[in-house]
Every structure is written in structure tokens, then in C-alpha cells.
Design a protein around this motif. Structure first.
Motif, mmCIF file in Angstrom:
data_model
loop_
_atom_site.group_PDB
_atom_site.id
_atom_site.type_symbol
_atom_site.label_atom_id
_atom_site.label_comp_id
_atom_site.label_asym_id
_atom_site.label_seq_id
_atom_site.Cartn_x
_atom_site.Cartn_y
_atom_site.Cartn_z
ATOM 1 N N PRO A 83 0.810 -1.216 0.000
ATOM 2 C CA PRO A 83 0.000 0.000 0.000
ATOM 3 C C PRO A 83 0.843 1.266 0.000
ATOM 4 C CG PRO A 83 0.004 -0.974 2.180
ATOM 5 C CD PRO A 83 0.759 -1.913 1.284
ATOM 6 N N GLY A 84 2.178 1.122 0.089
ATOM 7 C CA GLY A 84 3.034 2.296 -0.059
ATOM 8 C C GLY A 84 4.070 2.476 1.030
ATOM 9 N N LEU A 85 4.850 3.523 0.826
ATOM 10 C CA LEU A 85 5.925 3.912 1.744
ATOM 11 C C LEU A 85 5.386 4.803 2.859
ATOM 12 C CD1 LEU A 85 8.499 5.082 -0.948
ATOM 13 C CD2 LEU A 85 8.710 3.019 0.442
ATOM 14 N N THR A 86 6.015 4.716 4.009
ATOM 15 C CA THR A 86 5.751 5.686 5.071
ATOM 16 C C THR A 86 6.944 6.608 5.254
ATOM 17 O OG1 THR A 86 6.530 4.111 6.732
ATOM 18 C CG2 THR A 86 4.149 4.197 6.316
ATOM 19 N N GLU A 87 8.086 6.220 4.676
ATOM 20 C CA GLU A 87 9.295 7.043 4.761
ATOM 21 C C GLU A 87 10.216 6.693 3.599
ATOM 22 O OE1 GLU A 87 13.386 7.183 7.344
ATOM 23 O OE2 GLU A 87 11.606 6.426 8.330
ATOM 24 N N LEU A 88 10.862 7.715 3.059
ATOM 25 C CA LEU A 88 11.904 7.527 2.064
ATOM 26 C C LEU A 88 12.918 8.630 2.266
ATOM 27 C CD1 LEU A 88 13.110 6.175 -0.453
ATOM 28 C CD2 LEU A 88 11.632 7.656 -1.839
ATOM 29 N N SER A 89 14.171 8.261 2.508
ATOM 30 C CA SER A 89 15.199 9.279 2.691
ATOM 31 C C SER A 89 16.480 8.876 1.980
ATOM 32 C CB SER A 89 15.469 9.512 4.186
ATOM 33 O OG SER A 89 15.932 8.336 4.806
ATOM 34 N N TRP A 90 17.123 9.894 1.433
ATOM 35 C CA TRP A 90 18.420 9.738 0.785
ATOM 36 C C TRP A 90 19.401 10.546 1.619
ATOM 37 C CZ3 TRP A 90 14.504 11.619 -2.929
ATOM 38 C CH2 TRP A 90 13.856 10.568 -3.577
ATOM 39 N N SER A 91 20.136 9.885 2.495
ATOM 40 C CA SER A 91 20.954 10.577 3.483
ATOM 41 C C SER A 91 22.333 10.986 2.993
ATOM 42 C CB SER A 91 21.083 9.727 4.746
ATOM 43 O OG SER A 91 21.457 8.412 4.415
ATOM 44 N N LYS A 92 22.816 10.363 1.925
ATOM 45 C CA LYS A 92 24.124 10.718 1.354
ATOM 46 C C LYS A 92 24.020 10.577 -0.162
ATOM 47 C CE LYS A 92 26.948 9.898 5.234
ATOM 48 N NZ LYS A 92 27.333 11.044 5.928
ATOM 49 N N ASP A 132 28.261 3.676 5.529
ATOM 50 C CA ASP A 132 27.409 4.867 5.449
ATOM 51 C C ASP A 132 26.052 4.524 4.834
ATOM 52 O OD1 ASP A 132 29.333 6.605 6.496
ATOM 53 O OD2 ASP A 132 30.147 7.068 4.514
ATOM 54 N N LEU A 133 24.995 4.858 5.546
ATOM 55 C CA LEU A 133 23.640 4.696 5.026
ATOM 56 C C LEU A 133 23.406 5.756 3.954
ATOM 57 C CD1 LEU A 133 20.833 3.299 5.394
ATOM 58 C CD2 LEU A 133 20.292 5.176 6.966
ATOM 59 N N VAL A 134 23.006 5.330 2.754
ATOM 60 C CA VAL A 134 22.729 6.291 1.679
ATOM 61 C C VAL A 134 21.246 6.366 1.331
ATOM 62 C CG1 VAL A 134 25.055 6.111 0.722
ATOM 63 C CG2 VAL A 134 23.237 4.683 -0.223
ATOM 64 N N MET A 135 20.481 5.334 1.680
ATOM 65 C CA MET A 135 19.037 5.341 1.413
ATOM 66 C C MET A 135 18.321 4.485 2.439
ATOM 67 S SD MET A 135 16.668 3.785 -1.581
ATOM 68 C CE MET A 135 16.137 2.485 -0.499
ATOM 69 N N ARG A 136 17.144 4.956 2.837
ATOM 70 C CA ARG A 136 16.297 4.206 3.769
ATOM 71 C C ARG A 136 14.860 4.359 3.320
ATOM 72 N NH1 ARG A 136 13.263 4.660 8.611
ATOM 73 N NH2 ARG A 136 13.865 3.145 10.195
ATOM 74 N N ALA A 137 14.145 3.248 3.262
ATOM 75 C CA ALA A 137 12.729 3.266 2.885
ATOM 76 C C ALA A 137 11.953 2.388 3.855
ATOM 77 C CB ALA A 137 12.553 2.754 1.460
ATOM 78 N N ALA A 138 10.941 2.946 4.489
ATOM 79 C CA ALA A 138 10.064 2.181 5.373
ATOM 80 C C ALA A 138 8.730 1.996 4.652
ATOM 81 C CB ALA A 138 9.860 2.919 6.695
ATOM 82 N N PHE A 139 8.221 0.770 4.665
ATOM 83 C CA PHE A 139 7.012 0.473 3.904
ATOM 84 C C PHE A 139 6.344 -0.785 4.443
ATOM 85 C CE2 PHE A 139 10.460 -1.833 2.042
ATOM 86 C CZ PHE A 139 9.931 -3.027 1.581
ATOM 87 N N THR A 140 5.162 -1.045 3.945
ATOM 88 C CA THR A 140 4.411 -2.244 4.277
ATOM 89 C C THR A 140 4.357 -3.133 3.046
ATOM 90 O OG1 THR A 140 3.033 -1.033 5.841
ATOM 91 C CG2 THR A 140 2.177 -3.134 5.048
ATOM 92 N N GLY A 141 4.634 -4.399 3.248
ATOM 93 C CA GLY A 141 4.456 -5.387 2.197
ATOM 94 C C GLY A 141 3.294 -6.292 2.568
ATOM 95 N N MET A 142 2.551 -6.710 1.575
ATOM 96 C CA MET A 142 1.442 -7.647 1.808
ATOM 97 C C MET A 142 1.848 -9.001 1.223
ATOM 98 S SD MET A 142 -1.823 -5.161 0.943
ATOM 99 C CE MET A 142 -1.384 -5.007 -0.787
ATOM 100 N N PHE A 143 1.774 -10.051 2.056
ATOM 101 C CA PHE A 143 2.182 -11.373 1.640
ATOM 102 C C PHE A 143 1.114 -12.399 2.007
ATOM 103 C CE2 PHE A 143 6.083 -9.049 1.814
ATOM 104 C CZ PHE A 143 6.883 -9.606 0.830
#
Length: 147
Positions: A83-92, A132-143
Motif C-alpha cells: 500500500p506504499g511507503l511511510t518514509e523515504l530518505s536519501w541521506s548521502k 554509510d547509510l545512503v538510502m532508507r525506505a520504510a514500507f508495508t508489504g502484503m504477503f
């Protein structure tokens, strides 16, 4: 037999998704089509920017992570989408030639209250250059469940 189903996605599990090498030509082609900002297309503009050099679009970086997720988890799984992302960040910023390590962490999982045979899994996708963290994405998957 299904490779990955809801029951396999237990909280705390970290799934390595392999390494990704940033190809300059592919990075530029993506930027030309989808994110034609100067620092994604031109060496001099990148060097003059706060990013410090010609760098990948965050959308390109996210697309590379998605491909590794599909290849290592979704293909052959019981995935029913997201159903989508709750967070998306590009830290570096990410640069041509960078080698990124991709992973998925399962944060929580619960069976759907309204749909029998469906589980909702909260996950975090990450890309690292070295440590170094360069990307983080928090989301829900349906399985789908096995039972």
C-alpha cells in the motif's frame, strides 16, 4: 514450493539483498529521462553543488534497491503488493562507481484482520556505501500465508 511467504518474514530478520555497482551511463540515462537536474547530468554542475560531484538521482537509487528486493525476495514469493511507503530518505549522495550493499529488515508482521490468508509486514529497505547509510525506505508489504 513458494520461496518466501508471510510466515518467513519474522520481526528482526535481516535479509541481505546483494551488492549494486553504480553504472555512470545507466545513471545518466535515468537522470536524462526522469530527473534532469544539472547535478545529475553534468560533472561541473555536480562539483559546484552541495552534493560535491555528479551524483545519482535518489529515484534511481531507490529503483536499484527495488530491483534487488524483487530479485532476492519478491520473485517466487507470495507477495500481494504494497500500500506504499511511510518514509523515504536519501541521506548521502551516490556517485558513479559506488558499490552499495542492499538489505531488508523486517520490523513487524501481523495477519490481516479483514482478509484471511494475508499478512501485513512492516519493513525497512536500506542501501549502504561501506558503513554509510545512503538510502532508507520504510514500507508495508502484503504477503499471502502458507495456510
Amino acid at each position: 514450493m513458494v520461496a518466501i511467504a508471510y510466515e518467513d518474514l519474522t520481526p528482526g530478520r535481516i535479509i541481505p539483498l546483494g551488492q549494486i555497482v553504480i553504472d555512470k551511463d545507466e545513471m545518466l540515462a535515468f537522470a536524462e529521462r526522469f530527473d534532469p537536474q544539472p547535478f545529475h547530468l553534468d560533472e561541473a554542475a555536480g562539483a559546484a553543488s552541495v552534493l560535491g560531484g555528479l551524483c545519482a538521482s535518489g529515484w534511481y537509487t531507490g529503483s536499484l534497491w527495488m530491483r534487488s528486493y524483487v530479485d532476492h525476495v519478491l520473485t517466487g514469493s507470495t507477495s500481494q503488493g504494497s500500500p506504499g511507503l511511510t518514509e523515504l530518505s536519501w541521506s548521502k549522495p551516490v556517485f558513479p562507481g559506488d558499490v552499495l550493499r542492499s538489505e531488508l529488515e523486517v520490523v513487524s508482521a501481523r495477519r490481516s484482520a479483514s482478509r484471511e490468508g494475508l499478512g501485513l509486514v512492516q519493513m525497512i529497505g536500506r542501501l549502504f556505501r561501506d558503513e554509510d547509510l545512503v538510502m532508507r525506505a520504510a514500507f508495508t508489504g502484503m504477503f499471502g500465508t502458507r495456510s
